[in-house]
Design a protein around this motif. Structure first.
Motif, PDB file in Angstrom:
ATOM      1  N   ALA A  20     -31.680 -20.924 -70.706  1.00 41.36           N
ATOM      2  CA  ALA A  20     -31.522 -21.429 -69.180  1.00 41.36           C
ATOM      3  C   ALA A  20     -31.863 -22.915 -69.053  1.00 41.36           C
ATOM      4  CB  ALA A  20     -32.417 -20.249 -68.402  1.00 41.36           C
ATOM      5  N   GLY A  21     -31.155 -23.441 -68.125  1.00 39.25           N
ATOM      6  CA  GLY A  21     -31.303 -24.875 -67.909  1.00 39.25           C
ATOM      7  C   GLY A  21     -31.021 -25.340 -66.471  1.00 39.25           C
ATOM      8  N   PRO A  22     -31.389 -26.281 -65.788  1.00 37.27           N
ATOM      9  CA  PRO A  22     -31.134 -26.913 -64.745  1.00 37.27           C
ATOM     10  C   PRO A  22     -29.665 -26.994 -64.341  1.00 37.27           C
ATOM     11  CG  PRO A  22     -31.967 -28.644 -66.112  1.00 37.27           C
ATOM     12  CD  PRO A  22     -31.630 -27.295 -66.897  1.00 37.27           C
ATOM     13  N   GLY A  23     -29.420 -26.691 -63.053  1.00 39.63           N
ATOM     14  CA  GLY A  23     -28.026 -26.933 -62.573  1.00 39.63           C
ATOM     15  C   GLY A  23     -27.053 -25.643 -62.512  1.00 39.63           C
ATOM     16  N   HIS A  24     -27.744 -24.533 -63.094  1.00 36.29           N
ATOM     17  CA  HIS A  24     -27.101 -23.025 -63.335  1.00 36.29           C
ATOM     18  C   HIS A  24     -27.915 -22.275 -62.357  1.00 36.29           C
ATOM     19  CE1 HIS A  24     -24.400 -23.818 -66.501  1.00 36.29           C
ATOM     20  NE2 HIS A  24     -25.391 -24.989 -66.649  1.00 36.29           N
ATOM     21  N   ASP A  25     -27.207 -21.073 -62.174  1.00 39.03           N
ATOM     22  CA  ASP A  25     -27.803 -20.006 -61.226  1.00 39.03           C
ATOM     23  C   ASP A  25     -27.680 -18.992 -62.105  1.00 39.03           C
ATOM     24  OD1 ASP A  25     -27.734 -21.514 -58.743  1.00 39.03           O
ATOM     25  OD2 ASP A  25     -25.800 -21.121 -58.451  1.00 39.03           O
ATOM     26  N   ASP A  40     -26.293 -15.930 -66.608  1.00 33.76           N
ATOM     27  CA  ASP A  40     -25.667 -17.199 -65.774  1.00 33.76           C
ATOM     28  C   ASP A  40     -24.627 -16.554 -64.743  1.00 33.76           C
ATOM     29  OD1 ASP A  40     -24.671 -19.630 -64.996  1.00 33.76           O
ATOM     30  OD2 ASP A  40     -24.635 -20.322 -67.178  1.00 33.76           O
ATOM     31  N   VAL A  41     -24.906 -16.697 -63.724  1.00 38.25           N
ATOM     32  CA  VAL A  41     -23.829 -16.449 -62.472  1.00 38.25           C
ATOM     33  C   VAL A  41     -23.344 -17.802 -61.504  1.00 38.25           C
ATOM     34  CG1 VAL A  41     -24.874 -14.009 -62.097  1.00 38.25           C
ATOM     35  CG2 VAL A  41     -25.559 -15.912 -60.715  1.00 38.25           C
ATOM     36  N   THR A  42     -23.583 -18.764 -62.260  1.00 40.56           N
ATOM     37  CA  THR A  42     -22.843 -20.118 -61.963  1.00 40.56           C
ATOM     38  C   THR A  42     -21.653 -19.922 -61.794  1.00 40.56           C
ATOM     39  OG1 THR A  42     -24.635 -21.377 -62.950  1.00 40.56           O
ATOM     40  CG2 THR A  42     -22.854 -22.561 -62.233  1.00 40.56           C
ATOM     41  N   GLY A  43     -20.971 -20.404 -60.320  1.00 38.04           N
ATOM     42  CA  GLY A  43     -19.534 -20.216 -60.176  1.00 38.04           C
ATOM     43  C   GLY A  43     -19.054 -19.122 -59.587  1.00 38.04           C
ATOM     44  N   ASP A  52     -21.148  -4.502 -59.839  1.00 33.98           N
ATOM     45  CA  ASP A  52     -21.843  -4.270 -61.151  1.00 33.98           C
ATOM     46  C   ASP A  52     -21.479  -5.261 -62.082  1.00 33.98           C
ATOM     47  OD1 ASP A  52     -22.801  -2.290 -59.405  1.00 33.98           O
ATOM     48  OD2 ASP A  52     -22.489  -0.845 -60.999  1.00 33.98           O
ATOM     49  N   ALA A  53     -22.468  -5.494 -63.125  1.00 34.92           N
ATOM     50  CA  ALA A  53     -22.074  -6.282 -64.400  1.00 34.92           C
ATOM     51  C   ALA A  53     -21.878  -5.092 -65.438  1.00 34.92           C
ATOM     52  CB  ALA A  53     -22.868  -7.431 -64.763  1.00 34.92           C
ATOM     53  N   THR A  77     -31.664 -10.745 -54.567  1.00 33.16           N
ATOM     54  CA  THR A  77     -30.452 -11.269 -55.037  1.00 33.16           C
ATOM     55  C   THR A  77     -30.633 -11.956 -56.527  1.00 33.16           C
ATOM     56  OG1 THR A  77     -30.952 -13.332 -53.923  1.00 33.16           O
ATOM     57  CG2 THR A  77     -29.282 -11.774 -53.126  1.00 33.16           C
ATOM     58  N   ASP A  78     -32.067 -11.984 -57.004  1.00 31.51           N
ATOM     59  CA  ASP A  78     -32.264 -12.630 -58.293  1.00 31.51           C
ATOM     60  C   ASP A  78     -32.388 -11.676 -59.782  1.00 31.51           C
ATOM     61  OD1 ASP A  78     -32.562 -15.284 -57.205  1.00 31.51           O
ATOM     62  OD2 ASP A  78     -34.471 -15.016 -56.640  1.00 31.51           O
ATOM     63  N   ARG A  79     -32.390 -10.317 -59.242  1.00 29.79           N
ATOM     64  CA  ARG A  79     -32.527  -9.395 -60.361  1.00 29.79           C
ATOM     65  C   ARG A  79     -31.212  -8.280 -60.236  1.00 29.79           C
ATOM     66  NH1 ARG A  79     -37.143 -11.203 -58.878  1.00 29.79           N
ATOM     67  NH2 ARG A  79     -38.756 -11.604 -60.340  1.00 29.79           N
ATOM     68  N   CYS A  80     -30.911  -7.796 -61.371  1.00 21.48           N
ATOM     69  CA  CYS A  80     -30.004  -6.842 -61.488  1.00 21.48           C
ATOM     70  C   CYS A  80     -30.530  -5.754 -62.301  1.00 21.48           C
ATOM     71  CB  CYS A  80     -28.899  -7.042 -62.291  1.00 21.48           C
ATOM     72  SG  CYS A  80     -27.629  -8.103 -61.264  1.00 21.48           S
ATOM     73  N   ASP A  81     -30.658  -4.475 -61.825  1.00 26.82           N
ATOM     74  CA  ASP A  81     -31.413  -3.257 -62.723  1.00 26.82           C
ATOM     75  C   ASP A  81     -30.337  -2.441 -63.306  1.00 26.82           C
ATOM     76  OD1 ASP A  81     -33.769  -3.484 -61.405  1.00 26.82           O
ATOM     77  OD2 ASP A  81     -32.952  -3.016 -59.539  1.00 26.82           O
ATOM     78  N   TRP A  82     -30.882  -2.152 -64.549  1.00 28.64           N
ATOM     79  CA  TRP A  82     -29.972  -1.160 -65.519  1.00 28.64           C
ATOM     80  C   TRP A  82     -29.836  -0.050 -64.880  1.00 28.64           C
ATOM     81  CZ3 TRP A  82     -31.900   2.785 -69.081  1.00 28.64           C
ATOM     82  CH2 TRP A  82     -31.093   3.189 -70.032  1.00 28.64           C
ATOM     83  N   ALA A  83     -28.452   0.347 -64.747  1.00 30.77           N
ATOM     84  CA  ALA A  83     -28.040   1.903 -64.195  1.00 30.77           C
ATOM     85  C   ALA A  83     -27.646   2.916 -65.521  1.00 30.77           C
ATOM     86  CB  ALA A  83     -26.910   1.539 -63.202  1.00 30.77           C
TER      87      ALA A  83
END
Length: 87
Positions: A20-25, A40-43, A52-53, A77-83
Motif C-alpha cells: 500500500a502506498g500514497p496516492g491510492h485508495d 486497491d479501489v483507486t479509480g 461485492d468483490a 466505506t473503508d472495510r469489506c466483510d467476508w461473506a
C-alpha cells in the motif's frame, strides 16, 4: 487504514507495487482467507465500490482458483466483510 506496510491483495511478492502506498485508495478485507489485506479501489466508480468483490484465493474452502466473496460494510466505506467462499 493504518500506515503499516502491508501487501496489497493480488500483488506478488516481487511486484514493485506490492505494498500500500500514497496516492491510492484502499479498503480493508475483513475475515475469510484475505483477512487484513488492503484492496486497491483507486479509480473505481461509486457503483463498483458498493458492489461485492469476488476475489481469487488459494486459501479458501475451494482451494487454488476458488473465490472469496467480500461485501462492503454498511456505514463503513473503508472495510469489506467476508461473506463466504464460492467455487
Amino acid at each position: 487504514m493504518d500506515e503499516l506496510r502491508r501487501r496489497v491483495y493480488g500483488a506478488g511478492h516481487k511486484d514493485p507495487h506490492a505494498y500500500a502506498g500514497p496516492g491510492h485508495d484502499y479498503v480493508e478485507l475483513v475475515g475469510g482467507p484475505q483477512d487484513g489485506l488492503p484492496l486497491d479501489v483507486t479509480g473505481l466508480t461509486h457503483q463498483e465500490r458498493t458492489a461485492d468483490a469476488i476475489l481469487i484465493t488459494n486459501q479458501g474452502q475451494f482451494g487454488p482458483g476458488g473465490r472469496a466473496d467480500y461485501e462492503p460494510r454498511a456505514g463503513d466505506t473503508d472495510r469489506c466483510d467476508w461473506a463466504g467462499d464460492v467455487p
